[in-house]
Design a protein around this motif. Structure first.
Motif, PDB file in Angstrom:
ATOM      1  N   ILE A  38       0.842  -1.200   0.000  1.00  0.00           N
ATOM      2  CA  ILE A  38       0.000   0.000   0.000  1.00  0.00           C
ATOM      3  C   ILE A  38       0.875   1.246   0.000  1.00  0.00           C
ATOM      4  O   ILE A  38       0.589   2.224  -0.715  1.00  0.00           O
ATOM      5  CB  ILE A  38      -0.951   0.001   1.216  1.00  0.00           C
ATOM      6  N   GLN A  39       1.945   1.237   0.764  1.00  0.00           N
ATOM      7  CA  GLN A  39       2.849   2.389   0.801  1.00  0.00           C
ATOM      8  C   GLN A  39       3.560   2.582  -0.539  1.00  0.00           C
ATOM      9  O   GLN A  39       3.894   3.703  -0.918  1.00  0.00           O
ATOM     10  CB  GLN A  39       3.882   2.205   1.917  1.00  0.00           C
ATOM     11  N   MET A  40       3.787   1.500  -1.261  1.00  0.00           N
ATOM     12  CA  MET A  40       4.506   1.574  -2.529  1.00  0.00           C
ATOM     13  C   MET A  40       3.660   2.148  -3.655  1.00  0.00           C
ATOM     14  O   MET A  40       4.170   2.838  -4.541  1.00  0.00           O
ATOM     15  CB  MET A  40       5.019   0.190  -2.925  1.00  0.00           C
ATOM     16  N   THR A  41       2.350   1.870  -3.639  1.00  0.00           N
ATOM     17  CA  THR A  41       1.532   2.254  -4.798  1.00  0.00           C
ATOM     18  C   THR A  41       0.186   2.871  -4.456  1.00  0.00           C
ATOM     19  O   THR A  41      -0.535   3.281  -5.354  1.00  0.00           O
ATOM     20  CB  THR A  41       1.311   1.025  -5.706  1.00  0.00           C
ATOM     21  N   GLY A  42      -0.169   2.961  -3.163  1.00  0.00           N
ATOM     22  CA  GLY A  42      -1.431   3.582  -2.786  1.00  0.00           C
ATOM     23  C   GLY A  42      -2.630   2.707  -3.131  1.00  0.00           C
ATOM     24  O   GLY A  42      -2.514   1.478  -3.235  1.00  0.00           O
ATOM     25  N   PRO A  43      -3.801   3.308  -3.354  1.00  0.00           N
ATOM     26  CA  PRO A  43      -5.022   2.531  -3.640  1.00  0.00           C
ATOM     27  C   PRO A  43      -4.921   1.656  -4.885  1.00  0.00           C
ATOM     28  O   PRO A  43      -5.692   0.703  -5.033  1.00  0.00           O
ATOM     29  CB  PRO A  43      -6.089   3.620  -3.832  1.00  0.00           C
ATOM     30  N   ASN A 187     -11.509   8.342  -0.358  1.00  0.00           N
ATOM     31  CA  ASN A 187     -10.184   7.935   0.118  1.00  0.00           C
ATOM     32  C   ASN A 187      -9.382   7.191  -0.948  1.00  0.00           C
ATOM     33  O   ASN A 187      -8.151   7.092  -0.853  1.00  0.00           O
ATOM     34  CB  ASN A 187     -10.305   7.046   1.363  1.00  0.00           C
ATOM     35  N   LEU A 188     -10.060   6.648  -1.949  1.00  0.00           N
ATOM     36  CA  LEU A 188      -9.363   5.933  -3.023  1.00  0.00           C
ATOM     37  C   LEU A 188      -8.732   6.888  -4.029  1.00  0.00           C
ATOM     38  O   LEU A 188      -7.832   6.491  -4.784  1.00  0.00           O
ATOM     39  CB  LEU A 188     -10.334   5.000  -3.760  1.00  0.00           C
ATOM     40  N   PHE A 189      -9.171   8.126  -4.051  1.00  0.00           N
ATOM     41  CA  PHE A 189      -8.685   9.069  -5.064  1.00  0.00           C
ATOM     42  C   PHE A 189      -8.079  10.335  -4.464  1.00  0.00           C
ATOM     43  O   PHE A 189      -7.397  11.076  -5.160  1.00  0.00           O
ATOM     44  CB  PHE A 189      -9.831   9.438  -6.011  1.00  0.00           C
ATOM     45  N   ALA A 190      -8.332  10.587  -3.182  1.00  0.00           N
ATOM     46  CA  ALA A 190      -7.716  11.727  -2.515  1.00  0.00           C
ATOM     47  C   ALA A 190      -6.288  11.360  -2.103  1.00  0.00           C
ATOM     48  O   ALA A 190      -5.819  10.251  -2.380  1.00  0.00           O
ATOM     49  CB  ALA A 190      -8.552  12.111  -1.295  1.00  0.00           C
ATOM     50  N   HIS A 191      -5.598  12.287  -1.481  1.00  0.00           N
ATOM     51  CA  HIS A 191      -4.262  12.026  -0.943  1.00  0.00           C
ATOM     52  C   HIS A 191      -3.274  11.601  -2.037  1.00  0.00           C
ATOM     53  O   HIS A 191      -2.516  10.651  -1.870  1.00  0.00           O
ATOM     54  CB  HIS A 191      -4.312  10.957   0.149  1.00  0.00           C
ATOM     55  N   GLY A 192      -3.324  12.269  -3.176  1.00  0.00           N
ATOM     56  CA  GLY A 192      -2.366  11.989  -4.245  1.00  0.00           C
ATOM     57  C   GLY A 192      -2.931  11.217  -5.411  1.00  0.00           C
ATOM     58  O   GLY A 192      -2.221  10.957  -6.384  1.00  0.00           O
ATOM     59  N   GLY A 193      -4.176  10.807  -5.333  1.00  0.00           N
ATOM     60  CA  GLY A 193      -4.793  10.086  -6.436  1.00  0.00           C
ATOM     61  C   GLY A 193      -4.771   8.574  -6.256  1.00  0.00           C
ATOM     62  O   GLY A 193      -4.225   8.036  -5.297  1.00  0.00           O
ATOM     63  N   PHE A 194      -5.386   7.887  -7.229  1.00  0.00           N
ATOM     64  CA  PHE A 194      -5.485   6.431  -7.179  1.00  0.00           C
ATOM     65  C   PHE A 194      -4.111   5.768  -7.280  1.00  0.00           C
ATOM     66  O   PHE A 194      -3.867   4.725  -6.675  1.00  0.00           O
ATOM     67  CB  PHE A 194      -6.379   5.954  -8.325  1.00  0.00           C
ATOM     68  N   MET A 195      -3.212   6.378  -8.059  1.00  0.00           N
ATOM     69  CA  MET A 195      -1.862   5.839  -8.232  1.00  0.00           C
ATOM     70  C   MET A 195      -0.854   6.951  -7.894  1.00  0.00           C
ATOM     71  O   MET A 195      -0.183   7.490  -8.772  1.00  0.00           O
ATOM     72  CB  MET A 195      -1.680   5.339  -9.671  1.00  0.00           C
ATOM     73  N   TYR A 248      -8.714 -10.393  -1.567  1.00  0.00           N
ATOM     74  CA  TYR A 248      -7.641  -9.417  -1.783  1.00  0.00           C
ATOM     75  C   TYR A 248      -8.204  -8.096  -2.294  1.00  0.00           C
ATOM     76  O   TYR A 248      -8.128  -7.068  -1.614  1.00  0.00           O
ATOM     77  CB  TYR A 248      -6.604  -9.973  -2.775  1.00  0.00           C
ATOM     78  N   VAL A 249      -8.790  -8.134  -3.479  1.00  0.00           N
ATOM     79  CA  VAL A 249      -9.289  -6.896  -4.084  1.00  0.00           C
ATOM     80  C   VAL A 249     -10.427  -6.304  -3.254  1.00  0.00           C
ATOM     81  O   VAL A 249     -10.413  -5.109  -2.918  1.00  0.00           O
ATOM     82  CB  VAL A 249      -9.756  -7.154  -5.531  1.00  0.00           C
ATOM     83  N   GLY A 250     -11.400  -7.129  -2.875  1.00  0.00           N
ATOM     84  CA  GLY A 250     -12.539  -6.642  -2.112  1.00  0.00           C
ATOM     85  C   GLY A 250     -12.163  -6.130  -0.738  1.00  0.00           C
ATOM     86  O   GLY A 250     -12.526  -5.011  -0.346  1.00  0.00           O
ATOM     87  N   ALA A 251     -11.427  -6.956   0.016  1.00  0.00           N
ATOM     88  CA  ALA A 251     -11.073  -6.574   1.384  1.00  0.00           C
ATOM     89  C   ALA A 251     -10.195  -5.330   1.418  1.00  0.00           C
ATOM     90  O   ALA A 251     -10.401  -4.420   2.234  1.00  0.00           O
ATOM     91  CB  ALA A 251     -10.376  -7.739   2.079  1.00  0.00           C
ATOM     92  N   LEU A 252      -9.197  -5.256   0.534  1.00  0.00           N
ATOM     93  CA  LEU A 252      -8.301  -4.098   0.542  1.00  0.00           C
ATOM     94  C   LEU A 252      -9.019  -2.828   0.079  1.00  0.00           C
ATOM     95  O   LEU A 252      -8.728  -1.732   0.581  1.00  0.00           O
ATOM     96  CB  LEU A 252      -7.088  -4.374  -0.338  1.00  0.00           C
ATOM     97  N   THR A 253      -9.945  -2.964  -0.844  1.00  0.00           N
ATOM     98  CA  THR A 253     -10.716  -1.792  -1.289  1.00  0.00           C
ATOM     99  C   THR A 253     -11.500  -1.198  -0.122  1.00  0.00           C
ATOM    100  O   THR A 253     -11.495   0.025   0.096  1.00  0.00           O
ATOM    101  CB  THR A 253     -11.675  -2.157  -2.431  1.00  0.00           C
ATOM    102  N   ILE A 254     -12.136  -2.063   0.641  1.00  0.00           N
ATOM    103  CA  ILE A 254     -12.901  -1.587   1.801  1.00  0.00           C
ATOM    104  C   ILE A 254     -11.977  -0.961   2.841  1.00  0.00           C
ATOM    105  O   ILE A 254     -12.267   0.097   3.406  1.00  0.00           O
ATOM    106  CB  ILE A 254     -13.713  -2.748   2.410  1.00  0.00           C
ATOM    107  N   MET A 255     -10.821  -1.600   3.087  1.00  0.00           N
ATOM    108  CA  MET A 255      -9.869  -1.058   4.056  1.00  0.00           C
ATOM    109  C   MET A 255      -9.381   0.325   3.638  1.00  0.00           C
ATOM    110  O   MET A 255      -9.262   1.242   4.460  1.00  0.00           O
ATOM    111  CB  MET A 255      -8.667  -1.998   4.186  1.00  0.00           C
ATOM    112  N   LEU A 256      -9.108   0.486   2.359  1.00  0.00           N
ATOM    113  CA  LEU A 256      -8.600   1.772   1.862  1.00  0.00           C
ATOM    114  C   LEU A 256      -9.681   2.848   1.839  1.00  0.00           C
ATOM    115  O   LEU A 256      -9.370   4.043   1.885  1.00  0.00           O
ATOM    116  CB  LEU A 256      -8.012   1.578   0.461  1.00  0.00           C
ATOM    117  N   MET A 257     -10.927   2.425   1.755  1.00  0.00           N
ATOM    118  CA  MET A 257     -12.020   3.388   1.855  1.00  0.00           C
ATOM    119  C   MET A 257     -12.250   3.824   3.301  1.00  0.00           C
ATOM    120  O   MET A 257     -12.713   4.928   3.571  1.00  0.00           O
ATOM    121  CB  MET A 257     -13.304   2.790   1.275  1.00  0.00           C
ATOM    122  N   LEU A 258     -11.899   2.939   4.223  1.00  0.00           N
ATOM    123  CA  LEU A 258     -12.094   3.241   5.635  1.00  0.00           C
ATOM    124  C   LEU A 258     -11.081   4.257   6.170  1.00  0.00           C
ATOM    125  O   LEU A 258     -11.404   5.046   7.055  1.00  0.00           O
ATOM    126  CB  LEU A 258     -11.969   1.957   6.465  1.00  0.00           C
TER     127      LEU A 258
END
Length: 456
Positions: A38-43, A187-195, A248-258
């Protein structure tokens, strides 16, 4: 095999097989390693796991097709030896064993880290040592005991992740009060964007993404002890892509939205940290129990795999025959104890370099994982050229094989650009050289033994 009393027993039911496959796909790479990715590439890490999941699906279908044709223990080594050559079987077997030794070390490291959430003053190596002893004892029992432990370990992981995802969605969209923390799709697109770190960060994250998937091929290793492999293997393999999408995709998406991705640290599991910082400490404590269970599950599977591979290599004359000896429970006791002895190195590393040990170990494991997967794909190409087919043929063959092989090659190249994974590119050639020399030494010894027998 030497005798009926020295054969592995088919004690794994279909429910065991499903959960073993599921347990292999959910482990430390998701619960702990995802913090680093997550730190390497963000959402955009969710997209990385999705692409990696497609590659893994093709690899699993290749292995599944061969396993359905010949459901044997030590499958990866057996197929490589039969369809490519004796050295390929030797390389596949010992590299797969090496891979699980390294992955097991990573799991022990994670267990030590998780316990520090509750007991920060307890040295990291202490829980690691306790876990090593406990899982060694479990594996020395009948294979059904391993299956039961893995079934319940995996069940806990699945239930916890589904409950966590449901709770997370309620926090984001439902009536549950989550305090002042900002949650939602933004939260998926703020803080520097999706990537936020661009394509470079995204590509470099693929290295640890592939480490996360290490273990999905465990289904092939259990084939020799499955009661009904012709039914259970295809069902388990086909569900891999759905597991990846959900867990993976589902759980991490929810975590990153939280919680904002740039505030997720690399100490401890991001799943635990997110719930803790949102203000639900009881949930965080429960999740910490779950991630410890997940690590124990993955370590349990790893110890199982190493002992079965040593057993197979012993039968093929590619390892000392002592590894073919079984105890009264028909478990390869000497292989288990030998692997446990080497896994104790992780306890020492956790004592010497507790801060860096996980990244170092996981990077070396990634090379071993990629080598094993590449050998699966190459062996499958030869398998199909030999006109071996089943009712479980790999989709889009041979293009899917070439695509997966190319992607694995790209990941190896990317490892040269990540500081923590460069060490793996140094270790890998040393390992390949060691395997090459060992193979030819064993060949010479075998030849010398055959000459006196032929002249007598």
């Amino acid at each position: 095999m030497d005798s009926h009393n020295n054969q592995l027993r088919r004690g794994l039911d279909e429910r065991h097989m499903h959960m073993i496959a599921l347990g292999g796909a959910i482990g430390t790479g998701l619960f702990y390693g995802s913090a680093t990715t997550i730190q390497m590439t963000g959402p955009a890490i969710t997209l990385a796991y999705l692409i990696g999941g497609v590659v893994i699906f093709f690899i699993m279908r290749a292995l599944g097709e061969m396993t359905l044709a010949e459901p044997v223990s030590g499958s990866i080594s057996h197929y490589a030896g039969r369809y490519i050559g004796p050295f390929a079987g030797f390389l596949a077997g010992w590299t797969y064993w090496f891979m699980w030794i390294i992955v097991g070390m990573a799991e022990l490291t994670a267990i030590g880290t998780y316990f520090q959430y509750w007991f920060p003053s307890v040295p990291q190596w202490v829980p690691s040592l306790v876990a090593l002893v406990l899982m060694t004892l479990v594996n020395l029992l009948h294979v059904k005991a391993f299956g039961e432990f893995e079934f319940w370990f995996a069940s806990i992981k699945v239930f916890a992740i589904l409950a966590m995802m449901g709770g997370g969605l309620l926090l984001i969209f439902g009536p549950i009060d989550h305090g002042s923390t900002s949650t939602g799709v933004d939260n998926l697109f703020a803080h520097g964007g999706f990537m936020p770190h661009g394509w470079k960060g995204f590509l470099l994250s693929m290295v640890l993404v592939f480490f996360s998937f290490g273990g999905v091929e465990l289904v092939g290793m259990t084939a020799g002890e499955a009661k009904n492999p012709l039914k259970s293997i295809p069902a388990a393999v086909n569900k891999v892509i759905w597991r990846i999408l959900i867990f993976y995709v589902g759980a991490l998406t929810i975590m990153l939205m939280l919680y904002p991705w740039n505030e997720i640290g690399t100490k401890g599991s991001p799943f635990v940290m997110i719930f803790d910082q949102i203000g639900i400490p009881a949930t965080a404590t429960i999740l910490n129990i779950v991630v410890i269970t997940a690590a124990l599950s993955a370590f349990n599977s790893g110890l199982f795999s190493t002992s079965r591979m040593l057993y197979h290599l012993g039968l093929e004359g590619q390892a000392p025959r002592i590894f073919t000896k079984l105890n009264k429970a028909h478990a390869p006791q000497r292989g288990i104890l030998f692997s446990s002895l080497l896994l104790s190195v992780a306890v020492v590393l956790n004592y010497l370099v507790p801060e860096k040990v996980f990244l170092y170990i996981s990077s070396v494991a990634t090379v071993a994982v990629i080598t094993s997967w590449a050998l699966i794909l190459l062996t499958h190409l030869r398998f199909r050229k030999a006109n071996r087919t089943t009712a479980f043929n790999m989709p889009f063959y041979p293009y899917s094989s070439y695509f997966a092989l190319a992607f694995l090659g790209i990941v190896v190249i990317l490892m040269a650009y990540v500081d923590s994974t460069v060490i793996a590119l140094i270790v890998a050639p040393v390992w390949y050289l060691l395997v090459f020399v060992s193979y030819h030494v064993r060949q010479r010894i075998a030849t010398k033994r055959e000459k006196p027998a032929a002249t007598s």
